[in-house]
Design a protein around this motif. Structure first.
Motif, mmCIF file in Angstrom:
data_model
loop_
_atom_site.group_PDB
_atom_site.id
_atom_site.type_symbol
_atom_site.label_atom_id
_atom_site.label_comp_id
_atom_site.label_asym_id
_atom_site.label_seq_id
_atom_site.Cartn_x
_atom_site.Cartn_y
_atom_site.Cartn_z
ATOM 1 N N SER A 1 0.833 -1.202 0.000
ATOM 2 C CA SER A 1 0.000 0.000 0.000
ATOM 3 C C SER A 1 0.866 1.250 0.000
ATOM 4 O O SER A 1 1.609 1.508 0.947
ATOM 5 N N GLY A 2 0.760 2.038 -1.062
ATOM 6 C CA GLY A 2 1.520 3.281 -1.165
ATOM 7 C C GLY A 2 1.023 4.344 -0.203
ATOM 8 O O GLY A 2 1.825 5.078 0.391
ATOM 9 N N HIS A 3 -0.303 4.472 -0.067
ATOM 10 C CA HIS A 3 -0.847 5.435 0.895
ATOM 11 C C HIS A 3 -0.285 5.150 2.288
ATOM 12 O O HIS A 3 0.118 6.055 3.008
ATOM 13 N N THR A 4 -0.268 3.873 2.651
ATOM 14 C CA THR A 4 0.178 3.490 3.986
ATOM 15 C C THR A 4 1.679 3.689 4.144
ATOM 16 O O THR A 4 2.131 4.195 5.180
ATOM 17 N N SER A 5 2.468 3.323 3.150
ATOM 18 C CA SER A 5 3.924 3.459 3.287
ATOM 19 C C SER A 5 4.324 4.925 3.437
ATOM 20 O O SER A 5 5.137 5.267 4.308
ATOM 21 N N VAL A 6 3.738 5.801 2.653
ATOM 22 C CA VAL A 6 4.074 7.221 2.746
ATOM 23 C C VAL A 6 3.564 7.808 4.064
ATOM 24 O O VAL A 6 4.248 8.621 4.701
ATOM 25 N N SER A 7 2.376 7.383 4.494
ATOM 26 C CA SER A 7 1.832 7.877 5.766
ATOM 27 C C SER A 7 2.704 7.470 6.943
ATOM 28 O O SER A 7 2.990 8.281 7.832
ATOM 29 N N PHE A 8 3.145 6.223 6.963
ATOM 30 C CA PHE A 8 3.994 5.771 8.056
ATOM 31 C C PHE A 8 5.397 6.375 7.969
ATOM 32 O O PHE A 8 6.036 6.600 8.997
ATOM 33 N N ALA A 9 5.883 6.649 6.763
ATOM 34 C CA ALA A 9 7.169 7.343 6.640
ATOM 35 C C ALA A 9 7.075 8.731 7.266
ATOM 36 O O ALA A 9 7.957 9.152 8.019
ATOM 37 N N ALA A 10 5.991 9.443 6.988
ATOM 38 C CA ALA A 10 5.792 10.771 7.570
ATOM 39 C C ALA A 10 5.666 10.690 9.083
ATOM 40 O O ALA A 10 6.284 11.467 9.817
ATOM 41 N N LYS B 1 -9.308 -1.383 -1.406
ATOM 42 C CA LYS B 1 -8.169 -1.154 -2.287
ATOM 43 C C LYS B 1 -6.978 -2.035 -1.938
ATOM 44 O O LYS B 1 -6.089 -2.227 -2.766
ATOM 45 N N HIS B 2 -6.939 -2.540 -0.686
ATOM 46 C CA HIS B 2 -5.804 -3.343 -0.245
ATOM 47 C C HIS B 2 -6.243 -4.446 0.703
ATOM 48 O O HIS B 2 -7.255 -4.321 1.395
ATOM 49 N N TYR B 3 -5.428 -5.489 0.718
ATOM 50 C CA TYR B 3 -5.558 -6.536 1.714
ATOM 51 C C TYR B 3 -4.776 -6.103 2.955
ATOM 52 O O TYR B 3 -3.928 -5.201 2.886
ATOM 53 N N VAL B 4 -5.018 -6.774 4.063
ATOM 54 C CA VAL B 4 -4.334 -6.420 5.312
ATOM 55 C C VAL B 4 -2.816 -6.552 5.144
ATOM 56 O O VAL B 4 -2.060 -5.686 5.604
ATOM 57 N N HIS B 5 -2.344 -7.597 4.467
ATOM 58 C CA HIS B 5 -0.889 -7.757 4.313
ATOM 59 C C HIS B 5 -0.275 -6.649 3.455
ATOM 60 O O HIS B 5 0.881 -6.289 3.650
ATOM 61 N N ASP B 6 -1.029 -6.074 2.530
ATOM 62 C CA ASP B 6 -0.531 -4.929 1.749
ATOM 63 C C ASP B 6 -0.268 -3.737 2.667
ATOM 64 O O ASP B 6 0.743 -3.038 2.540
ATOM 65 N N VAL B 7 -1.204 -3.508 3.575
ATOM 66 C CA VAL B 7 -1.113 -2.385 4.507
ATOM 67 C C VAL B 7 0.020 -2.620 5.512
ATOM 68 O O VAL B 7 0.788 -1.701 5.822
ATOM 69 N N LEU B 8 0.148 -3.840 6.015
ATOM 70 C CA LEU B 8 1.224 -4.142 6.960
ATOM 71 C C LEU B 8 2.594 -3.966 6.302
ATOM 72 O O LEU B 8 3.524 -3.424 6.917
#
Length: 180
Positions: free
Chosen positions: A92-101, A133-140
């Protein structure tokens, strides 16, 4: 100034939280986009407002690393999204960028900035799953990528005292370094 950033993050979460309940999957998708944008703006804006240009550079580097890593993995791993729209689900790109921030804010300014940011980043991940848009493993995976880039590419703003844990085969300890 950090307090203001935390207030903005919490206010953004309060504003975006009711949206998904009303609008279904499209509302969740919109709310995740708002949360991500809010976090990126805060991660880049807080250092800029404070004149902390090193912090701004580190935040930008962290965001680019997370986004770039995510892009490469999406190109290499073709996983179909739960809604069937395309094969760019993992990670998940939304999640990766959000957690990076969020990780950048936490590492640079401490838990008072990091805790609300991590709450919003977690909301973004949840919203991506709820938006279908994503499965749980995509978000993790996105959370891990973003957290690692934020933590590895960001330094503490006040690094006059540094605690470094260490270990060897026979034991371990903590090194304490002071800068005067």
């Amino acid at each position: 100034m950090i307090r203001h950033g935390a207030i903005v993050l919490v206010a953004g979460l309060v504003i975006t939280a009711p949206v998904p309940a009303v609008a279904g999957t499209r509302g969740w998708a919109k709310a995740s986009g708002i949360g991500r944008t809010l976090l990126v703006g805060t991660a880049l804006g807080v250092p800029a407002v404070q004149g902390d240009w090193r912090g701004d550079l580190e935040a930008g580097t962290s965001l680019l690393a997370a986004g770039g890593t995510t892009y490469v993995l999406k190109e290499l791993i073709h996983e179909r999204r739960p809604d069937g729209s395309d094969n760019r689900s993992f990670p998940s790109g939304h999640t990766s960028v959000s957690f990076a921030a969020a990780a950048t804010l936490e590492k640079r300014y401490g838990w008072k900035a990091g805790l609300p940011a991590l709450a919003v980043a977690s909301f973004v991940g949840l919203a991506r799953v709820q938006a279908d848009k994503h499965y749980v493993h995509d978000v993790l995976a996105g959370a891990a990528i973003g957290s690692m880039s934020g933590l590895l590419l960001t330094s503490r703003k006040d690094d006059r005292v540094r605690l470094t844990p260490w270990s060897t085969h026979g034991g371990g300890g903590i090194d304490v370094a002071f800068r005067f």
